[in-house]
Design a protein around this motif. Sequence first.
Motif, mmCIF file in Angstrom:
data_model
loop_
_atom_site.group_PDB
_atom_site.id
_atom_site.type_symbol
_atom_site.label_atom_id
_atom_site.label_comp_id
_atom_site.label_asym_id
_atom_site.label_seq_id
_atom_site.Cartn_x
_atom_site.Cartn_y
_atom_site.Cartn_z
ATOM 1 N N PRO A 70 10.295 3.955 2.585
ATOM 2 C CA PRO A 70 9.923 3.914 4.384
ATOM 3 C C PRO A 70 9.279 4.280 5.108
ATOM 4 N N GLU A 71 9.776 5.163 5.779
ATOM 5 C CA GLU A 71 9.341 6.239 6.303
ATOM 6 C C GLU A 71 8.010 6.302 6.450
ATOM 7 N N GLY A 72 6.992 5.797 5.594
ATOM 8 C CA GLY A 72 5.699 6.041 5.733
ATOM 9 C C GLY A 72 5.267 6.670 4.004
ATOM 10 N N PRO A 73 4.314 7.431 4.037
ATOM 11 C CA PRO A 73 3.388 8.117 3.620
ATOM 12 C C PRO A 73 3.981 9.554 2.843
ATOM 13 N N ARG A 74 4.608 9.919 1.955
ATOM 14 C CA ARG A 74 4.659 11.095 1.289
ATOM 15 C C ARG A 74 4.308 12.177 0.279
ATOM 16 N N THR A 75 3.288 11.793 -0.227
ATOM 17 C CA THR A 75 2.299 12.204 -1.378
ATOM 18 C C THR A 75 1.776 12.091 -1.885
ATOM 19 N N VAL A 76 0.520 12.704 -2.384
ATOM 20 C CA VAL A 76 -1.151 11.789 -2.797
ATOM 21 C C VAL A 76 -1.215 12.975 -4.224
ATOM 22 N N THR A 77 -1.087 11.974 -5.283
ATOM 23 C CA THR A 77 -1.991 12.449 -6.664
ATOM 24 C C THR A 77 -2.341 11.961 -7.332
ATOM 25 N N PHE A 78 -3.421 13.042 -7.694
ATOM 26 C CA PHE A 78 -4.642 12.706 -8.852
ATOM 27 C C PHE A 78 -3.947 12.641 -9.945
ATOM 28 N N ALA A 79 -4.694 12.021 -10.785
ATOM 29 C CA ALA A 79 -4.687 12.199 -12.694
ATOM 30 C C ALA A 79 -5.725 11.856 -13.239
ATOM 31 N N THR A 80 -5.538 12.345 -14.102
ATOM 32 C CA THR A 80 -7.329 12.351 -14.939
ATOM 33 C C THR A 80 -6.909 12.852 -16.565
ATOM 34 N N ARG A 81 -7.599 12.270 -17.021
ATOM 35 C CA ARG A 81 -7.465 12.871 -18.964
ATOM 36 C C ARG A 81 -8.285 13.599 -18.982
ATOM 37 N N LEU A 82 -7.785 14.638 -19.331
ATOM 38 C CA LEU A 82 -8.623 15.870 -18.805
ATOM 39 C C LEU A 82 -9.761 16.296 -20.065
ATOM 40 N N GLY A 83 -9.696 15.632 -20.732
ATOM 41 C CA GLY A 83 -10.841 16.268 -21.853
ATOM 42 C C GLY A 83 -12.025 15.429 -21.257
ATOM 43 N N SER A 84 -12.048 14.103 -19.963
ATOM 44 C CA SER A 84 -13.635 13.458 -19.997
ATOM 45 C C SER A 84 -13.076 14.541 -18.297
ATOM 46 N N LEU A 85 -13.060 15.689 -17.848
ATOM 47 C CA LEU A 85 -13.097 16.204 -16.272
ATOM 48 C C LEU A 85 -14.671 17.165 -16.171
ATOM 49 N N VAL A 86 -14.942 17.161 -15.660
ATOM 50 C CA VAL A 86 -16.289 18.161 -15.652
ATOM 51 C C VAL A 86 -15.354 19.822 -14.501
ATOM 52 N N THR A 87 -15.190 18.591 -13.064
ATOM 53 C CA THR A 87 -14.357 19.275 -12.081
ATOM 54 C C THR A 87 -13.710 18.792 -11.698
ATOM 55 N N PRO A 88 -12.445 18.770 -10.791
ATOM 56 C CA PRO A 88 -11.671 18.409 -10.057
ATOM 57 C C PRO A 88 -11.823 17.797 -9.588
ATOM 58 N N SER A 89 -13.471 17.873 -8.777
ATOM 59 C CA SER A 89 -13.871 17.249 -7.594
ATOM 60 C C SER A 89 -14.089 15.774 -8.226
ATOM 61 N N ASP A 90 -14.563 15.786 -9.835
ATOM 62 C CA ASP A 90 -14.830 14.592 -9.973
ATOM 63 C C ASP A 90 -13.793 13.136 -9.760
ATOM 64 N N LEU A 91 -12.418 13.596 -9.506
ATOM 65 C CA LEU A 91 -11.562 12.111 -9.131
ATOM 66 C C LEU A 91 -12.161 11.770 -7.253
ATOM 67 N N ALA A 92 -13.066 12.587 -6.514
ATOM 68 C CA ALA A 92 -13.073 12.218 -5.271
ATOM 69 C C ALA A 92 -13.497 10.244 -4.879
ATOM 70 N N GLU A 93 -13.692 10.492 -6.275
ATOM 71 C CA GLU A 93 -14.894 8.602 -6.034
ATOM 72 C C GLU A 93 -13.640 8.092 -6.157
ATOM 73 N N ARG A 94 -12.685 8.112 -6.771
ATOM 74 C CA ARG A 94 -10.810 7.482 -7.102
ATOM 75 C C ARG A 94 -10.431 8.184 -5.716
ATOM 76 N N LEU A 95 -10.477 8.141 -4.852
ATOM 77 C CA LEU A 95 -9.768 8.315 -3.441
ATOM 78 C C LEU A 95 -9.180 6.995 -2.898
ATOM 79 N N PRO A 96 -7.364 6.720 -2.583
ATOM 80 C CA PRO A 96 -7.861 5.505 -2.202
ATOM 81 C C PRO A 96 -8.326 5.806 -1.176
ATOM 82 N N LYS A 97 -8.609 3.819 -0.163
ATOM 83 C CA LYS A 97 -9.278 3.606 0.875
ATOM 84 C C LYS A 97 -8.486 5.176 1.808
ATOM 85 N N ALA A 98 -7.769 5.241 2.022
ATOM 86 C CA ALA A 98 -6.985 6.091 3.070
ATOM 87 C C ALA A 98 -8.369 7.322 3.791
#
Length: 268
Positions: free
Chosen positions: A167-195
């Motif tokens: 209720p007070e606002g944003p607390r955390t950001v979580t990055f989650a992936t199927r590890l077998g499909s990951l090349v680099t962690p920055s691959d997750l950038a394409e799924r960052l939320p709009k903010a």
Amino acid sequence: MAPRTPPPGRPVGSVTRGTTNPNRLRRMDRWIADAHGAALRASADPVAVDLGYGAAPWTAVELLGRLRTVCPAAEVVGVEIEPARVAAAKPYERDGLSFTHGGFEVPLPAGRRPALIRAANVLRQYDEDEVAAVWARLCARLAPGGLLVEGTCDEIGRRHVWVALGPEGPRTVTFATRLGSLVTPSDLAERLPKALIHRNVPGEPVHAFLRDFDRAWAAAAPYASLSARQRWIRAVGALSGDWPLVGGVRRWRQGEVTVRWGALAPRG
């Protein structure tokens, strides 16, 4: 800029593409069950809202099953702004699962306030400067101790990033992936939320975090011979020296890393 206020009695928001697949949101659901299960059990009315569930009701059905593993009294209400989608979901209603027409006003009967709102792949179509107003509106609907989880994933749930808000606002950001499909962690950038997605540029904290994550991942390459999971755990462990991470190895093993919002919040 907030979403345009519709005439009285009409839902707030816009129709999404409605794309959905079974198990698309499993990573988010499992994190919610772990992070928020105790609060749901303590709630006098553990009702959760699946906001903008899409053209098929699979995500709401699955959310109920996963929440009931940690809170047997949990209920789920699927809320959709497109009336035809609500009508299509009605045959799936059962004890603890219902569907209703609505939007960001989160209509629940009898003045109920949700202990959880999950909004996945809903704000992707909005402008960045609309996000804060939507977050504030949704957080205002939460029951005391409630949680809003808002984020984005790919079509089959391999890569997912979400923001958790109270209720007070944003607390955390979580990055989650199927590890077998990951090349680099920055691959997750394409799924960052709009903010955050437009803030992945030099000078912004989220860009620095993903840069450091890639470096830690590269340094942990020798552990790849053991498994992608061991490489991820070592990389996240290295990150923890410079970034305020939440949780520990038990969640890292799931292909997750959670960072305090203040460390990644946009500048300016």
